[in-house]
Design a protein around this motif. Structure first.
Motif, PDB file in Angstrom:
ATOM      1  N   PRO A   1      32.595  41.192 -12.899  1.00 12.46           N
ATOM      2  CA  PRO A   1      33.004  39.867 -13.298  1.00 12.46           C
ATOM      3  C   PRO A   1      32.122  39.289 -14.501  1.00 12.46           C
ATOM      4  CG  PRO A   1      32.962  40.003 -11.001  1.00 12.46           C
ATOM      5  CD  PRO A   1      32.444  41.295 -11.433  1.00 12.46           C
ATOM      6  N   THR A   2      30.936  39.570 -14.515  1.00 17.55           N
ATOM      7  CA  THR A   2      29.877  39.102 -15.460  1.00 17.55           C
ATOM      8  C   THR A   2      30.148  39.701 -16.956  1.00 17.55           C
ATOM      9  OG1 THR A   2      28.213  38.984 -13.893  1.00 17.55           O
ATOM     10  CG2 THR A   2      27.573  38.872 -15.890  1.00 17.55           C
ATOM     11  N   ASN A   3      30.580  40.834 -16.764  1.00 14.34           N
ATOM     12  CA  ASN A   3      30.870  41.472 -17.997  1.00 14.34           C
ATOM     13  C   ASN A   3      32.094  41.165 -18.642  1.00 14.34           C
ATOM     14  OD1 ASN A   3      28.250  42.730 -18.476  1.00 14.34           O
ATOM     15  ND2 ASN A   3      29.050  44.725 -17.423  1.00 14.34           N
ATOM     16  N   ALA A   4      33.103  41.010 -17.687  1.00 21.60           N
ATOM     17  CA  ALA A   4      34.476  40.382 -18.105  1.00 21.60           C
ATOM     18  C   ALA A   4      34.513  38.928 -18.642  1.00 21.60           C
ATOM     19  CB  ALA A   4      35.450  40.509 -16.970  1.00 21.60           C
ATOM     20  N   ARG A   5      33.746  38.272 -18.047  1.00 21.17           N
ATOM     21  CA  ARG A   5      33.282  36.778 -18.488  1.00 21.17           C
ATOM     22  C   ARG A   5      32.663  36.993 -20.195  1.00 21.17           C
ATOM     23  NH1 ARG A   5      29.542  34.806 -15.418  1.00 21.17           N
ATOM     24  NH2 ARG A   5      30.962  35.069 -13.844  1.00 21.17           N
ATOM     25  N   LYS A   6      31.848  37.733 -20.376  1.00 21.75           N
ATOM     26  CA  LYS A   6      31.287  37.988 -21.441  1.00 21.75           C
ATOM     27  C   LYS A   6      32.249  38.462 -22.547  1.00 21.75           C
ATOM     28  CE  LYS A   6      26.602  38.831 -19.780  1.00 21.75           C
ATOM     29  NZ  LYS A   6      25.526  39.743 -19.857  1.00 21.75           N
ATOM     30  N   GLU A   7      33.046  39.202 -22.033  1.00 22.38           N
ATOM     31  CA  GLU A   7      34.062  39.964 -23.119  1.00 22.38           C
ATOM     32  C   GLU A   7      35.488  39.570 -22.838  1.00 22.38           C
ATOM     33  OE1 GLU A   7      33.578  44.152 -22.476  1.00 22.38           O
ATOM     34  OE2 GLU A   7      31.452  43.845 -22.087  1.00 22.38           O
ATOM     35  N   PHE A   8      35.475  38.255 -22.615  1.00 24.61           N
ATOM     36  CA  PHE A   8      37.126  37.905 -22.207  1.00 24.61           C
ATOM     37  C   PHE A   8      37.964  38.049 -23.285  1.00 24.61           C
ATOM     38  CE2 PHE A   8      40.144  34.697 -20.728  1.00 24.61           C
ATOM     39  CZ  PHE A   8      40.700  35.335 -19.690  1.00 24.61           C
ATOM     40  N   TYR A   9      37.830  37.287 -24.479  1.00 24.88           N
ATOM     41  CA  TYR A   9      38.498  37.279 -25.610  1.00 24.88           C
ATOM     42  C   TYR A   9      38.941  38.797 -25.705  1.00 24.88           C
ATOM     43  CZ  TYR A   9      40.915  36.301 -30.002  1.00 24.88           C
ATOM     44  OH  TYR A   9      41.704  36.132 -30.920  1.00 24.88           O
ATOM     45  N   GLU A  10      37.949  39.526 -26.080  1.00 22.73           N
ATOM     46  CA  GLU A  10      38.111  41.016 -26.402  1.00 22.73           C
ATOM     47  C   GLU A  10      39.024  41.893 -25.422  1.00 22.73           C
ATOM     48  OE1 GLU A  10      37.586  42.496 -29.406  1.00 22.73           O
ATOM     49  OE2 GLU A  10      36.903  40.760 -30.139  1.00 22.73           O
TER      50      GLU A  10
ATOM     51  N   LEU B   1      41.438  40.517 -23.817  1.00 25.89           N
ATOM     52  CA  LEU B   1      42.768  39.777 -23.779  1.00 25.89           C
ATOM     53  C   LEU B   1      43.430  40.582 -24.920  1.00 25.89           C
ATOM     54  CD1 LEU B   1      42.543  36.045 -23.216  1.00 25.89           C
ATOM     55  CD2 LEU B   1      42.990  37.756 -21.727  1.00 25.89           C
ATOM     56  N   LYS B   2      42.573  40.803 -26.006  1.00 28.59           N
ATOM     57  CA  LYS B   2      43.313  41.468 -27.301  1.00 28.59           C
ATOM     58  C   LYS B   2      43.466  43.005 -26.937  1.00 28.59           C
ATOM     59  CE  LYS B   2      40.365  40.560 -30.326  1.00 28.59           C
ATOM     60  NZ  LYS B   2      39.709  40.538 -31.717  1.00 28.59           N
ATOM     61  N   GLN B   3      42.481  43.587 -26.139  1.00 33.09           N
ATOM     62  CA  GLN B   3      42.769  45.104 -25.689  1.00 33.09           C
ATOM     63  C   GLN B   3      43.834  45.108 -24.970  1.00 33.09           C
ATOM     64  OE1 GLN B   3      39.133  46.310 -23.856  1.00 33.09           O
ATOM     65  NE2 GLN B   3      40.098  48.179 -22.730  1.00 33.09           N
ATOM     66  N   VAL B   4      44.062  44.313 -23.709  1.00 33.01           N
ATOM     67  CA  VAL B   4      45.227  44.835 -22.967  1.00 33.01           C
ATOM     68  C   VAL B   4      46.504  44.365 -23.443  1.00 33.01           C
ATOM     69  CG1 VAL B   4      43.801  44.376 -20.857  1.00 33.01           C
ATOM     70  CG2 VAL B   4      45.252  42.360 -21.738  1.00 33.01           C
ATOM     71  N   ASN B   5      46.590  43.741 -24.436  1.00 34.37           N
ATOM     72  CA  ASN B   5      47.538  43.526 -25.190  1.00 34.37           C
ATOM     73  C   ASN B   5      47.932  44.428 -26.023  1.00 34.37           C
ATOM     74  OD1 ASN B   5      49.317  40.827 -24.302  1.00 34.37           O
ATOM     75  ND2 ASN B   5      47.267  40.243 -24.381  1.00 34.37           N
ATOM     76  N   ASP B   6      46.928  44.996 -26.835  1.00 32.98           N
ATOM     77  CA  ASP B   6      47.108  45.976 -27.896  1.00 32.98           C
ATOM     78  C   ASP B   6      47.198  47.732 -27.306  1.00 32.98           C
ATOM     79  OD1 ASP B   6      46.900  44.326 -29.878  1.00 32.98           O
ATOM     80  OD2 ASP B   6      44.418  44.834 -29.935  1.00 32.98           O
ATOM     81  N   SER B   7      46.592  47.860 -26.044  1.00 32.63           N
ATOM     82  CA  SER B   7      46.596  49.131 -25.500  1.00 32.63           C
ATOM     83  C   SER B   7      47.576  49.163 -24.353  1.00 32.63           C
ATOM     84  CB  SER B   7      45.350  49.775 -24.907  1.00 32.63           C
ATOM     85  OG  SER B   7      44.991  48.640 -23.868  1.00 32.63           O
ATOM     86  N   HIS B   8      48.156  48.096 -23.582  1.00 27.61           N
ATOM     87  CA  HIS B   8      48.996  48.287 -22.569  1.00 27.61           C
ATOM     88  C   HIS B   8      48.268  48.871 -21.509  1.00 27.61           C
ATOM     89  CE1 HIS B   8      52.415  46.342 -24.793  1.00 27.61           C
ATOM     90  NE2 HIS B   8      52.022  47.193 -25.959  1.00 27.61           N
TER      91      HIS B   8
ATOM     92  N   VAL C   1      42.946  42.219 -11.749  1.00 30.97           N
ATOM     93  CA  VAL C   1      43.358  42.910 -12.743  1.00 30.97           C
ATOM     94  C   VAL C   1      43.896  42.177 -13.830  1.00 30.97           C
ATOM     95  CG1 VAL C   1      45.194  44.668 -13.495  1.00 30.97           C
ATOM     96  CG2 VAL C   1      44.114  44.659 -11.219  1.00 30.97           C
ATOM     97  N   ILE C   2      43.431  42.611 -15.306  1.00 32.37           N
ATOM     98  CA  ILE C   2      44.152  41.610 -16.322  1.00 32.37           C
ATOM     99  C   ILE C   2      45.021  42.598 -16.948  1.00 32.37           C
ATOM    100  CG2 ILE C   2      43.608  40.546 -18.615  1.00 32.37           C
ATOM    101  CD1 ILE C   2      40.794  40.396 -17.459  1.00 32.37           C
ATOM    102  N   ILE C   3      46.252  42.137 -17.324  1.00 33.82           N
ATOM    103  CA  ILE C   3      47.210  42.900 -18.096  1.00 33.82           C
ATOM    104  C   ILE C   3      47.993  41.799 -18.988  1.00 33.82           C
ATOM    105  CG2 ILE C   3      47.841  44.434 -16.320  1.00 33.82           C
ATOM    106  CD1 ILE C   3      50.436  42.727 -15.823  1.00 33.82           C
ATOM    107  N   GLY C   4      48.579  42.503 -20.025  1.00 33.14           N
ATOM    108  CA  GLY C   4      49.162  41.572 -21.026  1.00 33.14           C
ATOM    109  C   GLY C   4      50.267  41.011 -20.593  1.00 33.14           C
ATOM    110  N   GLN C   5      50.827  39.973 -21.390  1.00 33.91           N
ATOM    111  CA  GLN C   5      52.074  39.001 -20.884  1.00 33.91           C
ATOM    112  C   GLN C   5      53.137  40.052 -20.983  1.00 33.91           C
ATOM    113  OE1 GLN C   5      52.193  35.720 -20.008  1.00 33.91           O
ATOM    114  NE2 GLN C   5      54.288  36.356 -19.365  1.00 33.91           N
ATOM    115  N   LYS C   6      53.437  40.753 -21.928  1.00 31.22           N
ATOM    116  CA  LYS C   6      54.563  41.874 -22.137  1.00 31.22           C
ATOM    117  C   LYS C   6      54.673  42.539 -20.896  1.00 31.22           C
ATOM    118  CE  LYS C   6      55.319  41.328 -26.924  1.00 31.22           C
ATOM    119  NZ  LYS C   6      55.460  42.095 -28.280  1.00 31.22           N
TER     120      LYS C   6
END
Length: 85
Positions: A6-15, A17-24, A39-44
């Motif tokens: 959770p700590t690392n995810a918080r630090k890298e949150f914006y990245e 979000l971009k990663q899960v949308n780009d890589s699926h 789990v974080i996944i992209g909207q699509k």
């Protein structure tokens, strides 16, 4: 598999979000207790999962699988009962 604390995810949150949308590819957030995992996944990807669950719950996917097994390889589109699919 991409796993973050959770700590690392918080630090890298914006990245993330971009990663899960780009890589699926989902990102797993692993907390100290299993009930704190996420789990974080992209909207699509989320929309796709929801559509698949809907099609499965209505029996539509069963009809699709039946038609795929049809040996004739042909379906008369005009003969389909669209209200009962």
């Amino acid at each position: 598999m991409n796993i973050k604390t959770p700590t690392n995810a918080r630090k890298e949150f914006y990245e993330l979000l971009k990663q899960v949308n780009d890589s699926h590819e989902p990102v797993f957030i692993s907390g100290s207790k299993s009930e704190n995992n996420a789990v974080i996944i992209g909207q699509k990807d989320w929309n796709s999962i929801q559509e698949t669950l809907f099609l499965e719950s209505t029996g539509t996917m069963d009809k699709v699988r039946e038609r795929e097994k049809d040996s004739s390889g042909y379906s008369d589109i005009d003969a389909l009962d669209w209200d009962n699919i």
